[in-house]
Design a protein around this motif. Structure first.
Motif, PDB file in Angstrom:
ATOM      1  N   ASP A 128     113.267  10.966  56.836  1.00 43.38           N
ATOM      2  CA  ASP A 128     111.931   9.825  56.775  1.00 43.38           C
ATOM      3  C   ASP A 128     111.829   9.929  57.785  1.00 43.38           C
ATOM      4  N   GLY A 129     111.897  10.676  59.175  1.00 44.27           N
ATOM      5  CA  GLY A 129     111.504  11.034  60.438  1.00 44.27           C
ATOM      6  C   GLY A 129     112.264   9.952  61.197  1.00 44.27           C
ATOM      7  N   LEU A 130     113.046   9.907  60.937  1.00 48.11           N
ATOM      8  CA  LEU A 130     113.636   8.568  61.894  1.00 48.11           C
ATOM      9  C   LEU A 130     115.019   8.570  62.194  1.00 48.11           C
ATOM     10  N   GLN A 131     115.106   8.214  63.480  1.00 51.96           N
ATOM     11  CA  GLN A 131     116.525   8.953  64.077  1.00 51.96           C
ATOM     12  C   GLN A 131     117.841   8.401  63.833  1.00 51.96           C
ATOM     13  N   HIS A 132     119.050   8.792  63.295  1.00 56.20           N
ATOM     14  CA  HIS A 132     120.303   8.690  63.206  1.00 56.20           C
ATOM     15  C   HIS A 132     120.845   9.100  64.073  1.00 56.20           C
ATOM     16  N   MET A 133     121.473   8.605  64.541  1.00 54.78           N
ATOM     17  CA  MET A 133     122.677   8.664  65.553  1.00 54.78           C
ATOM     18  C   MET A 133     124.241   8.703  64.781  1.00 54.78           C
ATOM     19  N   GLU A 134     124.924   9.683  65.051  1.00 54.58           N
ATOM     20  CA  GLU A 134     126.134   9.805  64.309  1.00 54.58           C
ATOM     21  C   GLU A 134     127.042  10.112  65.829  1.00 54.58           C
ATOM     22  N   LEU A 135     128.398   9.616  65.353  1.00 52.81           N
ATOM     23  CA  LEU A 135     129.312   9.360  65.981  1.00 52.81           C
ATOM     24  C   LEU A 135     130.493  10.435  65.726  1.00 52.81           C
ATOM     25  N   ASN A 136     131.217  11.363  66.419  1.00 52.88           N
ATOM     26  CA  ASN A 136     132.050  11.923  65.379  1.00 52.88           C
ATOM     27  C   ASN A 136     131.809  12.436  63.845  1.00 52.88           C
ATOM     28  N   GLY A 137     130.652  12.562  63.677  1.00 53.48           N
ATOM     29  CA  GLY A 137     130.093  13.030  62.086  1.00 53.48           C
ATOM     30  C   GLY A 137     130.050  12.250  61.574  1.00 53.48           C
ATOM     31  N   GLU A 138     129.915  10.869  62.155  1.00 54.35           N
ATOM     32  CA  GLU A 138     129.631   9.002  60.817  1.00 54.35           C
ATOM     33  C   GLU A 138     128.179   8.965  61.165  1.00 54.35           C
ATOM     34  N   ASP A 139     128.168   8.654  60.251  1.00 59.22           N
ATOM     35  CA  ASP A 139     126.128   8.085  60.337  1.00 59.22           C
ATOM     36  C   ASP A 139     126.573   6.521  61.322  1.00 59.22           C
ATOM     37  N   VAL A 140     126.386   5.982  61.984  1.00 59.90           N
ATOM     38  CA  VAL A 140     126.733   4.701  62.589  1.00 59.90           C
ATOM     39  C   VAL A 140     125.532   4.081  62.447  1.00 59.90           C
ATOM     40  N   THR A 141     123.883   4.082  62.587  1.00 60.86           N
ATOM     41  CA  THR A 141     122.386   3.503  63.064  1.00 60.86           C
ATOM     42  C   THR A 141     123.015   2.427  62.144  1.00 60.86           C
ATOM     43  N   GLY A 142     123.754   1.924  62.220  1.00 63.20           N
ATOM     44  CA  GLY A 142     123.194   0.447  60.564  1.00 63.20           C
ATOM     45  C   GLY A 142     124.324  -0.542  62.391  1.00 63.20           C
ATOM     46  N   GLU A 143     125.513   0.400  62.506  1.00 60.09           N
ATOM     47  CA  GLU A 143     126.510  -0.522  63.376  1.00 60.09           C
ATOM     48  C   GLU A 143     125.714  -0.425  64.948  1.00 60.09           C
TER      49      GLU A 143
END
Ligand code: DC
Length: 223
Positions: free
Chosen positions: A74-89
């Motif tokens: 989707d071209g959006l920036q997703h953030m991962e913390l130790n391999g887990e997607d935390v984009t919403g959190e």
């Protein structure tokens, strides 16, 4: 080939991320939201039960937090913390407050500096944050300081929260915004300030379309 970088700094609620993302889309540059990186660190420290105001504890915990940026289809920036997607959190209000405290620690800022610079070395970027034009990319091709009056920024944030289904009263939103402005501009490490060679763009009286038009005009004028 040397990549082009556009640095956009300013206080919270100035519309930086929406405008920077839209401008990056128009220019076919990568959009980098650096606030999301600080938010991801804040999220990790919260999970570890580390007091965000405790500089030494935060610094000691950094080694155990693997922060990665992924760009989805989707071209959006997703953030991962130790391999887990935390984009919403990372958008939760409690994480916002924690991110502000965490971002004041010099050790945290130093830890994240190279990651941000590396992105700008590899790609043409529109990067937004608080210290992009002053510290992260002092040689950026274009520097914009984006702002609006506190009342207008609070009003925009108020409407955004309402649309998201998590309304808050306007006075509370304004008070919180003023507190964050104060914290971001008064911290010792890389405080929010306009770089000497940055162009000021005040969107108080501008609609989103007008702001984007002006932002693109300023960028195109320089590159
Ligand atoms: O832009 P934002 O609200 O997502 O940023 C979250 C917090 O991180 C905010 O309190 C300021 C801080 N921050 C920073 O100190 N430096 C940056 N380059 C980006 C954000």
């Amino acid at each position: 080939m040397r990549q082009i970088s556009v640095a956009i700094d300013g206080p919270s609620g100035a519309g930086k991320s929406t405008l920077a993302r839209a401008a990056a889309g128009e220019l076919h540059y990568l959009y980098v939201d650096t606030g999301a990186i600080y938010r991801t660190i804040a999220c990790g420290l919260r999970r570890l039960g580390v007091d965000p105001k405790d500089a030494a504890a935060a610094a000691a915990a950094l080694g155990g937090l693997r922060v990665e940026i992924r760009y989805g289809e989707d071209g959006l920036q997703h953030m991962e913390l130790n391999g887990e997607d935390v984009t919403g959190e990372i958008r939760l209000p409690e994480v916002s407050a924690c991110a502000s405290a965490v971002s004041a620690h010099p050790a945290v800022r130093a830890h994240l500096l190279e990651m941000q610079r590396e992105l700008a070395r590899k790609e043409n970027v529109v990067m937004d944050g608080r210290d992009i034009g002053t510290v992260v990319l002092p040689d950026a091709d274009v520097k914009i300081f984006l702002t609006a009056s506190p009342e207008v920024r609070a009003r925009r944030r108020f409407l955004e929260l309402e649309q998201r289904g998590t309304p808050e009263c306007y006075e509370k939103v304004l008070a919180e915004l003023l507190r964050r402005d104060y914290d971001d501009t008064h911290r010792a490490a890389a405080p929010l300030r306009q770089a000497e060679d940055a162009v000021l763009l005040d969107t108080t009286k501008l609609s989103f379309e007008e702001s984007l038009g002006e932002l693109l005009r300023l960028i195109r004028e320089k590159i």
